[in-house]
Design a protein around this motif. Structure first.
Motif, PDB file in Angstrom:
ATOM      1  N   ALA A 110       0.832  -1.204   0.000  1.00 53.93           N
ATOM      2  CA  ALA A 110       0.000   0.000   0.000  1.00 53.93           C
ATOM      3  C   ALA A 110       0.870   1.258   0.000  1.00 53.93           C
ATOM      4  O   ALA A 110       0.538   2.245  -0.668  1.00 53.93           O
ATOM      5  CB  ALA A 110      -0.940  -0.010   1.198  1.00 53.93           C
ATOM      6  N   ALA A 111       1.977   1.236   0.714  1.00 53.50           N
ATOM      7  CA  ALA A 111       2.905   2.378   0.714  1.00 53.50           C
ATOM      8  C   ALA A 111       3.483   2.583  -0.686  1.00 53.50           C
ATOM      9  O   ALA A 111       3.610   3.707  -1.156  1.00 53.50           O
ATOM     10  CB  ALA A 111       4.020   2.163   1.731  1.00 53.50           C
ATOM     11  N   TYR A 112       3.821   1.490  -1.347  1.00 53.24           N
ATOM     12  CA  TYR A 112       4.314   1.584  -2.727  1.00 53.24           C
ATOM     13  C   TYR A 112       3.230   2.177  -3.636  1.00 53.24           C
ATOM     14  O   TYR A 112       3.496   3.072  -4.435  1.00 53.24           O
ATOM     15  CB  TYR A 112       4.734   0.209  -3.242  1.00 53.24           C
ATOM     16  N   PHE A 113       1.996   1.650  -3.503  1.00 51.72           N
ATOM     17  CA  PHE A 113       0.897   2.160  -4.325  1.00 51.72           C
ATOM     18  C   PHE A 113       0.665   3.641  -4.069  1.00 51.72           C
ATOM     19  O   PHE A 113       0.406   4.411  -4.995  1.00 51.72           O
ATOM     20  CB  PHE A 113      -0.392   1.386  -4.050  1.00 51.72           C
ATOM     21  N   ARG A 114       0.760   4.067  -2.809  1.00 51.29           N
ATOM     22  CA  ARG A 114       0.571   5.490  -2.482  1.00 51.29           C
ATOM     23  C   ARG A 114       1.660   6.335  -3.147  1.00 51.29           C
ATOM     24  O   ARG A 114       1.388   7.406  -3.679  1.00 51.29           O
ATOM     25  CB  ARG A 114       0.586   5.688  -0.961  1.00 51.29           C
ATOM     26  N   ALA A 115       2.895   5.863  -3.111  1.00 44.43           N
ATOM     27  CA  ALA A 115       3.985   6.606  -3.746  1.00 44.43           C
ATOM     28  C   ALA A 115       3.794   6.658  -5.259  1.00 44.43           C
ATOM     29  O   ALA A 115       4.069   7.677  -5.889  1.00 44.43           O
ATOM     30  CB  ALA A 115       5.326   5.968  -3.401  1.00 44.43           C
ATOM     31  N   ARG A 116       3.329   5.567  -5.840  1.00 45.75           N
ATOM     32  CA  ARG A 116       3.159   5.492  -7.305  1.00 45.75           C
ATOM     33  C   ARG A 116       1.915   6.227  -7.774  1.00 45.75           C
ATOM     34  O   ARG A 116       1.927   6.903  -8.783  1.00 45.75           O
ATOM     35  CB  ARG A 116       3.099   4.007  -7.723  1.00 45.75           C
ATOM     36  N   TRP A 117       0.794   6.080  -7.039  1.00 47.64           N
ATOM     37  CA  TRP A 117      -0.473   6.715  -7.411  1.00 47.64           C
ATOM     38  C   TRP A 117      -1.017   7.494  -6.215  1.00 47.64           C
ATOM     39  O   TRP A 117      -1.876   7.013  -5.480  1.00 47.64           O
ATOM     40  CB  TRP A 117      -1.488   5.665  -7.867  1.00 47.64           C
ATOM     41  N   PRO A 118      -0.524   8.713  -5.990  1.00 48.74           N
ATOM     42  CA  PRO A 118      -0.875   9.460  -4.777  1.00 48.74           C
ATOM     43  C   PRO A 118      -2.351   9.834  -4.658  1.00 48.74           C
ATOM     44  O   PRO A 118      -2.822  10.118  -3.563  1.00 48.74           O
ATOM     45  CB  PRO A 118       0.009  10.708  -4.856  1.00 48.74           C
ATOM     46  N   ASP A 119      -3.102   9.822  -5.745  1.00 45.45           N
ATOM     47  CA  ASP A 119      -4.503  10.225  -5.683  1.00 45.45           C
ATOM     48  C   ASP A 119      -5.480   9.054  -5.579  1.00 45.45           C
ATOM     49  O   ASP A 119      -6.688   9.269  -5.436  1.00 45.45           O
ATOM     50  CB  ASP A 119      -4.857  11.073  -6.912  1.00 45.45           C
ATOM     51  N   ALA A 120      -5.005   7.837  -5.655  1.00 49.53           N
ATOM     52  CA  ALA A 120      -5.883   6.666  -5.615  1.00 49.53           C
ATOM     53  C   ALA A 120      -6.338   6.377  -4.186  1.00 49.53           C
ATOM     54  O   ALA A 120      -5.602   6.594  -3.226  1.00 49.53           O
ATOM     55  CB  ALA A 120      -5.173   5.438  -6.183  1.00 49.53           C
ATOM     56  N   VAL A 121      -7.554   5.874  -4.059  1.00 51.99           N
ATOM     57  CA  VAL A 121      -8.049   5.369  -2.775  1.00 51.99           C
ATOM     58  C   VAL A 121      -7.544   3.933  -2.647  1.00 51.99           C
ATOM     59  O   VAL A 121      -7.634   3.149  -3.589  1.00 51.99           O
ATOM     60  CB  VAL A 121      -9.593   5.394  -2.742  1.00 51.99           C
ATOM     61  N   ILE A 122      -6.999   3.591  -1.489  1.00 48.97           N
ATOM     62  CA  ILE A 122      -6.474   2.247  -1.269  1.00 48.97           C
ATOM     63  C   ILE A 122      -7.322   1.560  -0.208  1.00 48.97           C
ATOM     64  O   ILE A 122      -7.554   2.127   0.871  1.00 48.97           O
ATOM     65  CB  ILE A 122      -4.998   2.290  -0.833  1.00 48.97           C
ATOM     66  N   VAL A 123      -7.789   0.348  -0.521  1.00 52.18           N
ATOM     67  CA  VAL A 123      -8.594  -0.435   0.401  1.00 52.18           C
ATOM     68  C   VAL A 123      -7.866  -1.761   0.618  1.00 52.18           C
ATOM     69  O   VAL A 123      -7.604  -2.491  -0.335  1.00 52.18           O
ATOM     70  CB  VAL A 123     -10.012  -0.695  -0.156  1.00 52.18           C
ATOM     71  N   GLY A 124      -7.517  -2.048   1.872  1.00 54.09           N
ATOM     72  CA  GLY A 124      -6.761  -3.252   2.186  1.00 54.09           C
ATOM     73  C   GLY A 124      -7.545  -4.202   3.068  1.00 54.09           C
ATOM     74  O   GLY A 124      -8.421  -3.788   3.834  1.00 54.09           O
ATOM     75  N   PHE A 125      -7.204  -5.485   2.947  1.00 53.32           N
ATOM     76  CA  PHE A 125      -7.802  -6.544   3.754  1.00 53.32           C
ATOM     77  C   PHE A 125      -6.679  -7.406   4.311  1.00 53.32           C
ATOM     78  O   PHE A 125      -5.841  -7.892   3.549  1.00 53.32           O
ATOM     79  CB  PHE A 125      -8.722  -7.427   2.893  1.00 53.32           C
ATOM     80  N   GLU A 126      -6.656  -7.570   5.631  1.00 47.58           N
ATOM     81  CA  GLU A 126      -5.653  -8.425   6.266  1.00 47.58           C
ATOM     82  C   GLU A 126      -6.288  -9.139   7.458  1.00 47.58           C
ATOM     83  O   GLU A 126      -6.652  -8.496   8.447  1.00 47.58           O
ATOM     84  CB  GLU A 126      -4.436  -7.621   6.726  1.00 47.58           C
TER      85      GLU A 126
END
Length: 162
Positions: A110-126
């Protein structure tokens, strides 16, 4: 080039990576120490401890991350940010508005995704408790990101993770 030279070059590359990625001297030292412990060169992992680092990735903004002081977290960090294993999947012309992180582990993807796509909403499941506790810290620092303490699957139900 012999194996010893190759190993030394990889260690030097990791040190350069720690220096470039760490946002401050403490974070650079913590990253370098984690990588050297992984290589078996310096110290032992303390699985009950956490390592806090400040890093700069793709968009240049500092990002605080929490890693458990254990090999699996350091390996995942290395694979994502040093080996750039996700870079082949990230086309330059692709701008997602939402990203689903299924099996978020400790939240490094998710940190990588935030750095790559700063405007995207990220939804995680763990679903796993220990991983979720660390992922929760990392997700809290990502802005438009939400983490759920559950698995995503094709059937409803409950199970025990060991």
């Amino acid at each position: 080039m012999n194996l010893t030279t190759t190993g030394m070059l990889r260690k030097l590359a990791l040190m350069r990576f720690c220096w470039a990625t760490g946002d401050d001297l403490t974070s650079r030292w913590r990253l370098a120490r984690a990588f050297y412990k992984l290589a078996g060169d310096h110290g032992r992992f303390q699985s009950s401890e956490h390592v806090e680092i400040r890093s700069r990735f793709g968009n240049g903004r500092p990002l605080r991350l929490t890693l458990r002081d254990q090999p699996s977290d350091v390996i995942i960090f290395r694979e994502i940010f040093f080996d750039r294993e996700y870079s082949a999947c990230t086309r330059l012309d692709f701008e997602p508005t939402a990203i689903y992180d299924i099996g978020a582990n400790v939240g490094l993807a998710a940190a990588y995704f935030r750095a790559r796509w700063p405007d995207a909403v990220i939804v995680g499941f763990e679903p796993a408790d220990k991983e979720f506790a660390v992922a929760e810290r990392n997700y809290a620092r990502l802005g438009a990101a939400r983490l759920f303490h559950m698995a995503a699957g094709s059937i409803n139900g409950e199970t025990t993770f060991g």
